[in-house]
Design a protein around this motif. Structure first.
Motif, short mmCIF file in Angstrom:
data_model
loop_
_atom_site.label_atom_id
_atom_site.label_comp_id
_atom_site.label_asym_id
_atom_site.label_seq_id
_atom_site.Cartn_x
_atom_site.Cartn_y
_atom_site.Cartn_z
N ASN A 1 13.79 -28.18 -26.44
CA ASN A 1 12.68 -28.46 -27.36
C ASN A 1 11.46 -29.03 -26.67
O ASN A 1 10.47 -29.35 -27.32
N GLN B 1 14.54 -20.90 -22.02
CA GLN B 1 14.01 -21.04 -23.38
C GLN B 1 13.80 -19.67 -24.04
O GLN B 1 14.09 -19.47 -25.22
N VAL B 2 13.25 -18.72 -23.26
CA VAL B 2 13.05 -17.37 -23.80
C VAL B 2 14.38 -16.76 -24.21
O VAL B 2 14.50 -16.12 -25.26
N GLU C 1 15.51 -18.39 -27.51
CA GLU C 1 14.73 -17.92 -28.65
C GLU C 1 15.12 -16.50 -29.04
O GLU C 1 15.21 -16.16 -30.22
N LEU D 1 18.24 -16.18 -31.15
CA LEU D 1 18.11 -16.59 -32.55
C LEU D 1 17.45 -15.54 -33.44
O LEU D 1 17.46 -15.67 -34.66
N CYS D 2 16.87 -14.49 -32.82
CA CYS D 2 16.20 -13.45 -33.59
C CYS D 2 17.21 -12.40 -34.04
O CYS D 2 18.08 -11.99 -33.26
#
Length: 263
Positions: free
Chosen positions: A26, A38-39, A42, A45-46
């Motif tokens: 975060n 981080q990418v 993310e 989660l899509c």
């Protein structure tokens, strides 16, 4: 948990998958490795598939309608459309003019222009409208008094005629741009002789096969001509011949057959 899609995708960059006490997802990444982590998080989660929820009621309320450019011309009033023989003759004349322009383009483009002939830059839409139409037509000014007509030609007010020494200098990008400027002007105004002369000259210099932009433009021109023609009150109106000619060239020479007048 990795999806089946992710499992099939090749790994382009090595990314450590193990957990680290220093990695805080975060917070802004401190190095390239954390950025890639981080990418990756993310992306996991899509959802693999996203379906847009469209409310048909909102579409109808906002009247979101698309008008395709395949719309035809308005039918000519009884007695206002030209004969097939007239149309064939006009296309024959137009074809001969195009051939002559192509044959002598180098000669005409080498002719010197008068000092007052200063052609606008390509993107100068207002400048080209005034150059071609003149301020009187462009600004919809009343015709000059008889006293003023004896002073001589004022090309700023009258506009320059499409002399071969001028149009032969225009490349295809400029021809398409000026066509667009004049046709857009014509969309909200009446047909004028000076406009007709320039449209005819530009169409005579327009190369085939047409680019998609030019294809759409000339169809727009023919439709607008049919709209103005449908509003005429008499076959004796001096604008009728020019309007019919524009429709004829677009439909018959440039093969937009669905726009053609039928005898």
């Amino acid at each position: 948990m990795k999806s089946d899609v992710e499992e099939l995708m090749p790994r382009l960059l090595p990314v450590e998958t193990g957990e680290s006490d220093d990695f805080k997802p975060n917070e802004p990444p401190r190095n390239p490795q954390e950025y890639l982590r981080q990418v990756q998080l993310e992306a996991s989660l899509c959802p693999d598939v996203v379906v847009a929820q469209i409310d048909p009621k909102k579409l109808r309320k906002n009247k979101q309608t698309v008008n395709a450019s395949v719309t035809g011309c308005q039918a000519a009033p009884q007695g206002f459309s030209p004969s097939l023989g007239w149309q064939r003759q006009q296309i024959s004349n137009f074809s001969e003019i195009r051939q002559s322009i192509n044959k002598h383009r180098k000669h005409w483009s080498s002719q010197s222009l008068d000092d007052n002939v200063i052609m606008p830059k390509l993107n100068d839409e207002e400048g080209w409208k005034k150059f071609c139409l003149g301020e009187r037509v462009y600004l919809n000014c009343p015709p000059p008094d008889r006293e003023d007509s004896d002073i001589g030609l004022d090309y700023t007010k009258m506009g320059f005629s499409p002399f071969l020494s001028i149009v032969s200098r225009l490349n295809q990008a400029t021809i398409s741009a000026v066509l667009e400027y004049l046709i857009n002007w014509f969309e909200e105004r009446e047909f004028a002789p000076q406009l007709g002369r320039w449209l005819y000259a530009l169409l005579a210099c327009l190369e085939k096969p047409l680019l998609p932009e030019s294809h759409s433009l000339i169809r727009q021109l023919a439709r607008r001509c049919s709209e103005v023609r449908a509003s005429l009150q008499s076959v004796e109106d001096e604008r009728l011949s020019g309007l019919n000619l524009m429709i004829c060239i677009v439909a018959r020479y440039f093969e937009q057959n669905d726009l053609a007048d039928q005898e």
